[in-house]
Design a protein around this motif. Structure first.
Motif, PDB file in Angstrom:
ATOM      1  N   ARG A  52     -48.066 -17.337  34.228  1.00 36.51           N
ATOM      2  CA  ARG A  52     -46.786 -17.917  33.781  1.00 36.51           C
ATOM      3  C   ARG A  52     -46.680 -19.382  34.204  1.00 36.51           C
ATOM      4  NH1 ARG A  52     -43.866 -14.050  31.488  1.00 36.51           N
ATOM      5  NH2 ARG A  52     -44.130 -11.889  32.177  1.00 36.51           N
ATOM      6  N   GLU A  53     -47.119 -19.678  35.426  1.00 36.82           N
ATOM      7  CA  GLU A  53     -47.096 -21.072  35.873  1.00 36.82           C
ATOM      8  C   GLU A  53     -48.017 -21.933  35.000  1.00 36.82           C
ATOM      9  OE1 GLU A  53     -45.217 -22.666  38.103  1.00 36.82           O
ATOM     10  OE2 GLU A  53     -44.087 -20.796  38.246  1.00 36.82           O
ATOM     11  N   ALA A  54     -49.168 -21.389  34.655  1.00 36.93           N
ATOM     12  CA  ALA A  54     -50.091 -22.138  33.798  1.00 36.93           C
ATOM     13  C   ALA A  54     -49.490 -22.369  32.418  1.00 36.93           C
ATOM     14  CB  ALA A  54     -51.417 -21.384  33.690  1.00 36.93           C
ATOM     15  N   GLN A  55     -48.813 -21.351  31.866  1.00 37.61           N
ATOM     16  CA  GLN A  55     -48.167 -21.531  30.559  1.00 37.61           C
ATOM     17  C   GLN A  55     -47.081 -22.600  30.628  1.00 37.61           C
ATOM     18  OE1 GLN A  55     -46.770 -18.074  28.494  1.00 37.61           O
ATOM     19  NE2 GLN A  55     -48.827 -17.449  27.898  1.00 37.61           N
ATOM     20  N   HIS A  56     -46.362 -22.669  31.753  1.00 37.05           N
ATOM     21  CA  HIS A  56     -45.349 -23.722  31.903  1.00 37.05           C
ATOM     22  C   HIS A  56     -46.004 -25.099  31.878  1.00 37.05           C
ATOM     23  CE1 HIS A  56     -42.566 -20.633  34.065  1.00 37.05           C
ATOM     24  NE2 HIS A  56     -42.473 -20.560  32.751  1.00 37.05           N
ATOM     25  N   THR A  57     -47.148 -25.219  32.517  1.00 35.96           N
ATOM     26  CA  THR A  57     -47.871 -26.496  32.487  1.00 35.96           C
ATOM     27  C   THR A  57     -48.324 -26.825  31.068  1.00 35.96           C
ATOM     28  OG1 THR A  57     -48.652 -26.171  34.754  1.00 35.96           O
ATOM     29  CG2 THR A  57     -49.871 -27.737  33.387  1.00 35.96           C
ATOM     30  N   LEU A  58     -48.811 -25.821  30.351  1.00 40.49           N
ATOM     31  CA  LEU A  58     -49.271 -26.053  28.982  1.00 40.49           C
ATOM     32  C   LEU A  58     -48.138 -26.506  28.075  1.00 40.49           C
ATOM     33  CD1 LEU A  58     -51.682 -23.017  28.476  1.00 40.49           C
ATOM     34  CD2 LEU A  58     -52.280 -25.381  28.995  1.00 40.49           C
ATOM     35  N   ALA A  59     -46.913 -26.080  28.380  1.00 42.73           N
ATOM     36  CA  ALA A  59     -45.781 -26.511  27.558  1.00 42.73           C
ATOM     37  C   ALA A  59     -45.608 -28.021  27.607  1.00 42.73           C
ATOM     38  CB  ALA A  59     -44.504 -25.815  28.032  1.00 42.73           C
ATOM     39  N   VAL A  60     -45.998 -28.622  28.718  1.00 43.23           N
ATOM     40  CA  VAL A  60     -45.898 -30.074  28.871  1.00 43.23           C
ATOM     41  C   VAL A  60     -47.208 -30.749  28.473  1.00 43.23           C
ATOM     42  CG1 VAL A  60     -45.474 -31.936  30.520  1.00 43.23           C
ATOM     43  CG2 VAL A  60     -44.227 -29.772  30.717  1.00 43.23           C
ATOM     44  N   ASN A  61     -48.334 -30.087  28.796  1.00 45.54           N
ATOM     45  CA  ASN A  61     -49.644 -30.685  28.570  1.00 45.54           C
ATOM     46  C   ASN A  61     -50.590 -29.633  27.993  1.00 45.54           C
ATOM     47  OD1 ASN A  61     -52.015 -32.158  28.615  1.00 45.54           O
ATOM     48  ND2 ASN A  61     -52.316 -31.961  30.841  1.00 45.54           N
ATOM     49  N   PRO A  62     -50.573 -29.420  26.684  1.00 43.94           N
ATOM     50  CA  PRO A  62     -51.425 -28.372  26.090  1.00 43.94           C
ATOM     51  C   PRO A  62     -52.911 -28.556  26.381  1.00 43.94           C
ATOM     52  CG  PRO A  62     -49.796 -29.140  24.507  1.00 43.94           C
ATOM     53  CD  PRO A  62     -49.722 -30.073  25.674  1.00 43.94           C
ATOM     54  N   GLY A  63     -53.343 -29.791  26.535  1.00 45.54           N
ATOM     55  CA  GLY A  63     -54.748 -30.036  26.803  1.00 45.54           C
ATOM     56  C   GLY A  63     -55.230 -29.495  28.133  1.00 45.54           C
ATOM     57  N   ALA A  64     -54.298 -29.138  29.016  1.00 46.51           N
ATOM     58  CA  ALA A  64     -54.691 -28.616  30.325  1.00 46.51           C
ATOM     59  C   ALA A  64     -55.403 -27.280  30.233  1.00 46.51           C
ATOM     60  CB  ALA A  64     -53.454 -28.477  31.218  1.00 46.51           C
ATOM     61  N   VAL A  65     -55.379 -26.638  29.061  1.00 46.21           N
ATOM     62  CA  VAL A  65     -56.051 -25.337  28.923  1.00 46.21           C
ATOM     63  C   VAL A  65     -57.542 -25.456  29.207  1.00 46.21           C
ATOM     64  CG1 VAL A  65     -56.506 -25.525  26.435  1.00 46.21           C
ATOM     65  CG2 VAL A  65     -56.181 -23.269  27.490  1.00 46.21           C
ATOM     66  N   THR A  66     -58.140 -26.603  28.903  1.00 45.96           N
ATOM     67  CA  THR A  66     -59.575 -26.759  29.153  1.00 45.96           C
ATOM     68  C   THR A  66     -59.884 -26.785  30.648  1.00 45.96           C
ATOM     69  OG1 THR A  66     -59.375 -29.173  29.011  1.00 45.96           O
ATOM     70  CG2 THR A  66     -59.953 -27.991  26.997  1.00 45.96           C
TER      71      THR A  66
END
Length: 512
Positions: free
Chosen positions: A300-314
């Motif tokens: 869930r914390e990672a998804q919150h980060t992706l909401a701001v920075n989708p590129g962080a998935v890599t």
């Protein structure tokens, strides 16, 4: 985990070239659970001299077919053959609109139907805001009193371009009326995408306390045009998931009034799309339910980060195993090909709302091509969830083909498998020959056939012949045949076995 399904209906205004009886038969035959009956001259005329007979017949047909219903009042020229949707609550002659709604309430009560739909209409030139409010409030007070007397709910629909066009305006109407219990909300999900500032799923949650009826179609931002599913901009699985989450139990009615010329085909496609989308919503929920607490919190914390920075998935993708663990996913089975915690987390990362745009294919391709075996398996595991309602189509098949060319049994099993409650991606999109070759690769490499999602549905005579040829050659060489292969042949062969007959294994493709 959710344990019930939504009830889908279709509007009779999308069956303009069918009689009402024909429409009901088609909808029931396709598997719909309900119908939205628009009062009009073609299907159910509330001014007909023989209305009593028609209502008795209709009530019998609804009972016979097991269809739920609502009454809708959007007939275009029912009151005025020259002017669409006129008169409204604001026009001269507005008493005709009030009379129509009173008749609709009576029809609903006599049919034992719980909801009558209505809307405000367009504000005509020369009528100021406060005059409009006075006229609308007067009409609604009369109608809510009548609805309460009859035990029917009004489902008021905010409509783009009309006086009450948004949820904010509907809230104002309720407040001015004093929140009468008989006044509920009809939420058109396409209108939410067209006009509302919030997401469609957020609109559902906001509307939940007053929600009595739902209309559904696809739509684009800023354009009030009802289009078929998949031709607009709405991501439906989260929206249907929201309806389930809030406990909505009314009809979800397809609203495609301009598709009468292809009504049966459109209705068939629509129901298939919605069922797949709902299944996809359940798949992600199932994974969340199975994740251990610490892994779920990190995700869930990672998804919150992706909401701001989708590129962080890599950056997240390679560290999932270290952060969340690689052990078997609790409740998802055992064995060498069972789901693991890191599989589930990677799937949910790719399912994050921030990644549901048009670049999804390029993202998952990059992660697959640059990833290790576990990361590639995570991408393959995610495909059934990401493809809910056909969002990916066959565009991710190159990843499946690549996995099937490897000798990594876990990759092969992941490519052919499924997610909890979601249809398998390969089973949906591989062509017949590629699917047969994939099954034979499992046969040759010892992957149990229960790992192949969709095998029962896609086992054609040619595949059965190929598997029989393999089994016959094994028997001829006095070698064992795995129990899952024998079980497959028993289930799918209708004639005698060919044991002892000349081997035809040479016809099995070798490019597996």
């Amino acid at each position: 985990m959710r344990n019930r399904s939504l009830t889908y209906a279709y509007g009779t205004n999308g069956f303009g070239d069918h009689t009402l009886d024909e429409t009901l038969d088609v909808l029931r035959g396709l598997g719909y659970g309900g119908v939205s009956i628009t009062l009009d001259r073609r299907h159910l005329d509330p001014f007909a001299d023989d209305l009593d007979r028609r209502l008795a017949h209709l009530r019998g047909r609804l009972d016979e077919l097991g269809l739920e219903a609502v009454v809708e009042t959007g007939g275009r020229y029912l009151l005025d053959p020259w002017n669409k949707h006129r008169p409204t609550f604001f026009d001269d002659g507005r008493e005709l609109r009030v009379d129509l709604l009173r008749r609709a309430l009576d029809v609903a009560a006599r049919l034992d139907v719980p909801v009558v739909h209505l809307w405000s209409g367009i504000l005509p030139p020369g009528v100021d805001e406060e005059t409009a409010w006075d006229r609308l409030l007067g009409a609604c007070e009369t109608l809510t009193a009548e609805a309460e007397r009859l035990g029917v709910r009004l489902g008021f629909e905010p409509e783009p371009g009309m006086f009450i066009d948004t949820l904010d305006r509907f809230d104002e109407l309720c407040a001015r009326l004093g929140d009468p219990p008989a006044l509920g909300l009809t939420l058109d999900l396409g209108h939410c995408r067209c006009l509302e500032a919030e997401s469609v799923a957020a609109c559902v949650r906001r509307a939940a306390p007053r929600l009595v009826h739902v209309q559904i179609e696809d739509m684009r931002r800023g354009t009030h045009e009802h289009v078929e599913f998949g031709h607009g901009e709405i991501d439906f699985p989260p929206v249907l998931g929201a309806l389930l989450d809030v406990g909505y139990r009314g009809l979800v009615s397809v609203e495609l009034p301009r598709h009468s010329h292809i009504a049966p085909a459109t209705a068939r496609r629509s129901l298939a799309f919605l069922r797949a989308a709902e299944q996809g919503a359940g798949a992600a929920d199932a994974l969340w339910d199975l994740l251990p607490g610490a892994a779920a919190g990190w995700t869930r914390e990672a998804q919150h980060t992706l909401a701001v920075n989708p590129g962080a998935v890599t950056g997240f993708f390679p560290i999932v195993g270290r952060r969340c663990g690689r052990e078997p996913l609790p409740g998802a089975g055992n064995g060498p090909f069972a789901w693991t915690v890191d599989d589930a987390v990677r799937t949910l990362l790719l399912d994050a709302p921030a990644l549901r745009g048009t670049e999804l294919l390029s993202i998952i391709t990059e992660l697959y091509e640059n990833g290790d075996a576990a990361e590639r398996r995570g991408v393959l595991r995610a495909l059934p969830v990401l493809d809910r309602a056909g969002r990916l189509g066959d565009t991710a098949l190159p990843l499946v083909h690549d996995a099937l060319r490897t000798n990594d049994l876990r990759l092969i099993a992941a490519a052919l498998g499924t997610a909890p409650t979601a249809p398998g991606y390969a089973a949906r999109h591989l062509d017949a020959q590629a699917f047969r070759q994939a099954v034979l690769k499992c046969v040759f490499t010892g992957i149990h056939l229960d790992q192949v999602t969709g095998l029962t549905e896609r086992a054609d005579p040619e595949l059965v012949r190929m598997v029989r040829a393999y089994a016959d050659e094994r028997h001829t060489a006095d070698r064992d045949v795995a129990p899952d292969i024998e079980a497959f042949l028993i289930a799918h062969e209708t004639g005698p076995t060919t044991e002892g007959a000349p081997s035809c294994v040479s016809s099995i493709p070798t490019s597996i």
